[in-house]
Design an enzyme around this catalytic site. Structure first.
Site, PDB file in Angstrom:
ATOM      1  N   HIS A  90     -15.308 -10.892  -6.326  1.00  0.00           N
ATOM      2  CA  HIS A  90     -15.974 -12.130  -6.114  1.00  0.00           C
ATOM      3  C   HIS A  90     -17.268 -12.162  -6.838  1.00  0.00           C
ATOM      4  O   HIS A  90     -18.100 -13.229  -6.665  1.00  0.00           O
ATOM      5  CB  HIS A  90     -16.164 -12.027  -4.586  1.00  0.00           C
ATOM      6  CG  HIS A  90     -14.752 -11.895  -3.855  1.00  0.00           C
ATOM      7  ND1 HIS A  90     -14.734 -10.971  -3.132  1.00  0.00           N
ATOM      8  CD2 HIS A  90     -13.715 -12.610  -3.637  1.00  0.00           C
ATOM      9  CE1 HIS A  90     -13.629 -10.701  -2.579  1.00  0.00           C
ATOM     10  NE2 HIS A  90     -12.727 -11.737  -2.944  1.00  0.00           N
TER      11      HIS A  90
ATOM     12  N   GLN B 284      -9.892   1.555  -9.756  1.00  0.00           N
ATOM     13  CA  GLN B 284     -10.855   1.355  -9.239  1.00  0.00           C
ATOM     14  C   GLN B 284     -11.982   1.887 -10.220  1.00  0.00           C
ATOM     15  O   GLN B 284     -12.039   3.096 -10.632  1.00  0.00           O
ATOM     16  CB  GLN B 284     -11.135   2.184  -8.022  1.00  0.00           C
ATOM     17  CG  GLN B 284      -9.932   1.909  -6.960  1.00  0.00           C
ATOM     18  CD  GLN B 284      -9.398   2.849  -6.255  1.00  0.00           C
ATOM     19  OE1 GLN B 284      -9.360   3.896  -6.486  1.00  0.00           O
ATOM     20  NE2 GLN B 284      -9.351   2.437  -4.571  1.00  0.00           N
TER      21      GLN B 284
ATOM     22  N   LYS C 269       0.682  -1.267   0.088  1.00  0.00           N
ATOM     23  CA  LYS C 269       0.081   0.058  -0.073  1.00  0.00           C
ATOM     24  C   LYS C 269       0.904   1.023   0.086  1.00  0.00           C
ATOM     25  O   LYS C 269       1.837   1.123   0.825  1.00  0.00           O
ATOM     26  CB  LYS C 269      -0.761   0.008   1.165  1.00  0.00           C
ATOM     27  CG  LYS C 269      -2.018  -0.764   1.033  1.00  0.00           C
ATOM     28  CD  LYS C 269      -3.182  -0.593   2.121  1.00  0.00           C
ATOM     29  CE  LYS C 269      -4.538  -1.025   1.785  1.00  0.00           C
ATOM     30  NZ  LYS C 269      -4.644  -2.467   1.134  1.00  0.00           N
TER      31      LYS C 269
ATOM     32  N   ASP D 216      -1.508  -1.710  -4.322  1.00  0.00           N
ATOM     33  CA  ASP D 216      -2.734  -1.551  -4.264  1.00  0.00           C
ATOM     34  C   ASP D 216      -3.243  -0.066  -4.280  1.00  0.00           C
ATOM     35  O   ASP D 216      -2.259   0.881  -4.277  1.00  0.00           O
ATOM     36  CB  ASP D 216      -2.940  -1.762  -2.606  1.00  0.00           C
ATOM     37  CG  ASP D 216      -3.076  -3.182  -2.473  1.00  0.00           C
ATOM     38  OD1 ASP D 216      -3.191  -4.145  -3.205  1.00  0.00           O
ATOM     39  OD2 ASP D 216      -3.113  -3.698  -1.153  1.00  0.00           O
TER      40      ASP D 216
ATOM     41  N   ARG E 227     -13.903  -6.942   6.791  1.00  0.00           N
ATOM     42  CA  ARG E 227     -14.453  -8.348   6.025  1.00  0.00           C
ATOM     43  C   ARG E 227     -15.775  -8.543   6.612  1.00  0.00           C
ATOM     44  O   ARG E 227     -16.698  -9.011   6.158  1.00  0.00           O
ATOM     45  CB  ARG E 227     -13.416  -9.339   6.384  1.00  0.00           C
ATOM     46  CG  ARG E 227     -12.039  -9.188   5.538  1.00  0.00           C
ATOM     47  CD  ARG E 227     -12.238  -9.399   4.042  1.00  0.00           C
ATOM     48  NE  ARG E 227     -12.881  -8.420   3.264  1.00  0.00           N
ATOM     49  CZ  ARG E 227     -12.228  -7.166   3.089  1.00  0.00           C
ATOM     50  NH1 ARG E 227     -10.968  -7.102   3.281  1.00  0.00           N
ATOM     51  NH2 ARG E 227     -12.820  -6.093   2.508  1.00  0.00           N
TER      52      ARG E 227
ATOM     53  N   ARG F  42      -4.711  -4.364 -11.988  1.00  0.00           N
ATOM     54  CA  ARG F  42      -5.852  -5.039 -11.496  1.00  0.00           C
ATOM     55  C   ARG F  42      -7.305  -4.151 -11.403  1.00  0.00           C
ATOM     56  O   ARG F  42      -7.189  -3.053 -10.851  1.00  0.00           O
ATOM     57  CB  ARG F  42      -5.517  -5.321  -9.912  1.00  0.00           C
ATOM     58  CG  ARG F  42      -6.535  -5.899  -9.139  1.00  0.00           C
ATOM     59  CD  ARG F  42      -6.438  -5.638  -7.589  1.00  0.00           C
ATOM     60  NE  ARG F  42      -4.976  -6.414  -7.293  1.00  0.00           N
ATOM     61  CZ  ARG F  42      -4.311  -6.021  -6.205  1.00  0.00           C
ATOM     62  NH1 ARG F  42      -4.781  -4.891  -5.400  1.00  0.00           N
ATOM     63  NH2 ARG F  42      -3.121  -6.565  -5.675  1.00  0.00           N
TER      64      ARG F  42
ATOM     65  N   LYS G 206     -13.665  -3.100  -7.887  1.00  0.00           N
ATOM     66  CA  LYS G 206     -14.828  -2.007  -7.915  1.00  0.00           C
ATOM     67  C   LYS G 206     -14.556  -0.665  -7.208  1.00  0.00           C
ATOM     68  O   LYS G 206     -14.992   0.244  -7.241  1.00  0.00           O
ATOM     69  CB  LYS G 206     -15.942  -2.811  -7.059  1.00  0.00           C
ATOM     70  CG  LYS G 206     -16.784  -3.784  -7.971  1.00  0.00           C
ATOM     71  CD  LYS G 206     -18.175  -4.207  -7.283  1.00  0.00           C
ATOM     72  CE  LYS G 206     -18.575  -5.205  -8.291  1.00  0.00           C
ATOM     73  NZ  LYS G 206     -19.929  -6.013  -7.673  1.00  0.00           N
TER      74      LYS G 206
HETATM   75  P1  FAD Z   1     -19.458  -7.106  -4.218  1.00  0.00           P
HETATM   76  O1  FAD Z   1     -19.818  -5.992  -4.578  1.00  0.00           O
HETATM   77  O2  FAD Z   1     -18.865  -7.120  -2.728  1.00  0.00           O
HETATM   78  O3  FAD Z   1     -20.303  -8.576  -4.308  1.00  0.00           O
HETATM   79  C1  FAD Z   1     -20.876  -8.950  -5.395  1.00  0.00           C
HETATM   80  C2  FAD Z   1     -21.505 -10.091  -5.434  1.00  0.00           C
HETATM   81  O4  FAD Z   1     -20.346 -11.263  -5.315  1.00  0.00           O
HETATM   82  C3  FAD Z   1     -22.520 -10.427  -4.140  1.00  0.00           C
HETATM   83  O5  FAD Z   1     -23.655  -9.897  -4.432  1.00  0.00           O
HETATM   84  C4  FAD Z   1     -21.985 -12.050  -4.403  1.00  0.00           C
HETATM   85  O6  FAD Z   1     -22.945 -12.529  -5.194  1.00  0.00           O
HETATM   86  C5  FAD Z   1     -20.505 -12.093  -4.437  1.00  0.00           C
HETATM   87  N1  FAD Z   1     -19.979 -12.262  -3.286  1.00  0.00           N
HETATM   88  C6  FAD Z   1     -19.325 -11.237  -2.617  1.00  0.00           C
HETATM   89  N2  FAD Z   1     -18.741 -11.673  -1.440  1.00  0.00           N
HETATM   90  C7  FAD Z   1     -19.253 -12.893  -1.393  1.00  0.00           C
HETATM   91  C8  FAD Z   1     -18.902 -14.030  -0.295  1.00  0.00           C
HETATM   92  N3  FAD Z   1     -18.142 -13.562   0.839  1.00  0.00           N
HETATM   93  N4  FAD Z   1     -19.290 -15.161  -0.467  1.00  0.00           N
HETATM   94  C9  FAD Z   1     -20.283 -15.371  -1.531  1.00  0.00           C
HETATM   95  N5  FAD Z   1     -20.523 -14.573  -2.404  1.00  0.00           N
HETATM   96  C10 FAD Z   1     -19.879 -13.326  -2.511  1.00  0.00           C
HETATM   97  N6  FAD Z   1     -10.099  -2.292  -3.406  1.00  0.00           N
HETATM   98  C11 FAD Z   1      -9.425  -0.791  -3.478  1.00  0.00           C
HETATM   99  O7  FAD Z   1     -10.159   0.120  -3.558  1.00  0.00           O
HETATM  100  N7  FAD Z   1      -8.084  -0.799  -3.828  1.00  0.00           N
HETATM  101  C12 FAD Z   1      -7.337  -1.940  -3.950  1.00  0.00           C
HETATM  102  O8  FAD Z   1      -6.153  -2.270  -3.988  1.00  0.00           O
HETATM  103  C13 FAD Z   1      -8.149  -3.267  -3.702  1.00  0.00           C
HETATM  104  N8  FAD Z   1      -7.374  -4.516  -4.047  1.00  0.00           N
HETATM  105  C14 FAD Z   1      -8.127  -5.697  -3.995  1.00  0.00           C
HETATM  106  C15 FAD Z   1      -7.529  -6.961  -4.338  1.00  0.00           C
HETATM  107  C16 FAD Z   1      -8.627  -8.201  -4.797  1.00  0.00           C
HETATM  108  C17 FAD Z   1      -7.622  -9.201  -4.953  1.00  0.00           C
HETATM  109  C18 FAD Z   1      -9.813  -8.166  -4.354  1.00  0.00           C
HETATM  110  C19 FAD Z   1     -10.405  -9.198  -4.512  1.00  0.00           C
HETATM  111  C20 FAD Z   1     -10.429  -6.824  -3.907  1.00  0.00           C
HETATM  112  C21 FAD Z   1      -9.558  -5.631  -3.915  1.00  0.00           C
HETATM  113  N9  FAD Z   1     -10.219  -4.314  -3.609  1.00  0.00           N
HETATM  114  C22 FAD Z   1      -9.483  -3.255  -3.760  1.00  0.00           C
HETATM  115  C23 FAD Z   1     -11.613  -4.349  -2.996  1.00  0.00           C
HETATM  116  C24 FAD Z   1     -12.640  -4.200  -4.201  1.00  0.00           C
HETATM  117  O9  FAD Z   1     -12.451  -2.870  -4.510  1.00  0.00           O
HETATM  118  C25 FAD Z   1     -14.188  -4.493  -3.662  1.00  0.00           C
HETATM  119  O10 FAD Z   1     -14.209  -3.593  -2.648  1.00  0.00           O
HETATM  120  C26 FAD Z   1     -14.222  -5.770  -3.016  1.00  0.00           C
HETATM  121  O11 FAD Z   1     -13.608  -6.795  -3.861  1.00  0.00           O
HETATM  122  C27 FAD Z   1     -15.734  -6.095  -3.063  1.00  0.00           C
HETATM  123  O12 FAD Z   1     -16.321  -6.204  -4.403  1.00  0.00           O
HETATM  124  P2  FAD Z   1     -16.612  -7.598  -5.072  1.00  0.00           P
HETATM  125  O13 FAD Z   1     -16.255  -7.114  -6.734  1.00  0.00           O
HETATM  126  O14 FAD Z   1     -15.735  -8.709  -4.805  1.00  0.00           O
HETATM  127  O15 FAD Z   1     -18.264  -7.799  -4.944  1.00  0.00           O
END
Ligand code: FAD
Length: 285
Positions: A209, A144, A73, A107, A267, A165, A168
């Site tokens: 995810h 982002q 970071k 990040d 989380r 990467r 959202k």
């Molecule tokens: P979400 O909008 O959280 O979820 C959408 C759908 O995904 C849900 O409706 C569900 O169907 C499914 N889902 C989500 N979580 C689960 C669960 N626990 N179990 C089952 N289904 C689930 N953000 C930054 O601002 N800067 C970064 O550098 C950064 N790095 C990241 C690195 C990685 C590897 C990842 C995975 C995320 C990172 N993020 C970062 C976070 C990112 O911006 C999102 O806030 C976070 O990933 C949640 O968004 P999502 O796309 O996973 O979907």
């Protein structure tokens, strides 16, 4: 000691426990992106300590033949103290990583850091270009979808020989510079991925995810054949990670370290199921 309840999302407090976890997921064909938890340091000595730990970590991973890289970071590497300090520490980490064929992700934090982060990424990715997949060195940065500027940033990023990467966005940002509705952010992420699969020469990582986003990426891959990888967090949809690993490159983001409480809290609070899981563990049911 980390309580067992937090172990779902955090791989212990020491580098050794993190590397044990890396070994476990490597056995199931999932690579690791190891992150030492820490951000917004205001002491030079704390910055130096984490930077040193990262350099040792890439050497240890290389020595142990583990499939892993690191993610740092900017504010952990001193950005709050000055851009020059951040650049100096990051460059030293990237240089050590390059000597060990290891990849370094940066990040992305809140919007006040975007320019400094992209500038550092561009300079280092040009100096340490992404190498072919069989080696593994290079630099990557996160962008982002919630930030309105990102579409324009991509035009600059398309020609840089690193990786990007796509996520959202995890930070609450002001409505004049960011999309604030979830649905709008999802649309923006899909559009960014479409642009990337059409214009990038590989180096795409999808950090999500969300089944709809991941399906969109798979469709784009089928259409354009641009190399990409899937990245997910430790403790989130792990079954899906192992399933995807049968067909795609999958990396799990593996956080560890003494500063785990805030990360664990995030989380737990972001999803009702996680909160239930935490409560069940606390209540012993
Ligand atoms: P979400 O909008 O959280 O979820 C959408 C759908 O995904 C849900 O409706 C569900 O169907 C499914 N889902 C989500 N979580 C689960 C669960 N626990 N179990 C089952 N289904 C689930 N953000 C930054 O601002 N800067 C970064 O550098 C950064 N790095 C990241 C690195 C990685 C590897 C990842 C995975 C995320 C990172 N993020 C970062 C976070 C990112 O911006 C999102 O806030 C976070 O990933 C949640 O968004 P999502 O796309 O996973 O979907």
């Amino acid at each position: 000691m980390i309580p067992p309840i937090a172990n779902r999302f955090v791989a212990g407090e020491s580098p050794a426990t993190a590397l044990d976890h890396v070994r476990t997921i490597n056995d199931r064909d999932v690579g690791a992106i190891v992150n030492l938890l820490g951000e917004h340091y205001d002491e030079r000595s704390t910055v130096r300590a984490d930077a040193t730990e990262y350099r040792t970590l890439v050497e240890d991973m290389a020595r142990s033949n583990l499939e892993g890289c690191i993610s740092v970071k900017p504010s952990q590497l001193g950005l709050d103290l000055g851009e020059d300090i951040f650049r100096e520490e990051l460059e030293a980490i990237v240089a050590t990583a390059a000597e060990n064929d290891a990849f370094v992700w940066i990040d992305m934090e809140d919007h006040t850091t975007t320019d400094a982060t992209l500038d550092a990424y561009e300079e280092l990715a040009r100096e340490y270009p992404r190498s072919p997949p069989e080696s593994g060195s290079g630099v990557g940065v996160c962008v982002q979808a919630n930030l309105k500027r990102t579409r324009e940033d991509l035009e600059r990023l398309a020609d840089i020989p690193g990786k990007v990467r796509f996520v959202k966005g995890a930070y609450d940002e002001p409505a004049d510079i960011a999309y604030t509705r979830g649905e709008r952010v999802d649309q923006a992420l899909e559009a960014l991925l479409t642009y990337a699969f059409e214009h990038f020469e590989g180096g795409i990582a999808v950090g999500s995810h969300d089944p709809a986003i991941l399906e969109h990426a798979q469709t784009l891959y089928d259409e354009h054949g641009t190399e990409f990888e899937i990245q997910m967090l430790m403790g989130v949809r792990e079954d899906a990670q192992y399933e995807f690993a049968e067909s795609y490159d999958v990396y799990q983001y593996v956080p560890y370290g003494g500063r785990w409480k805030f990360y664990f809290y995030r989380r737990v609070m972001e999803r009702r199921e996680n909160l239930r899981f935490a409560l069940r563990a606390v209540l012993g049911r």
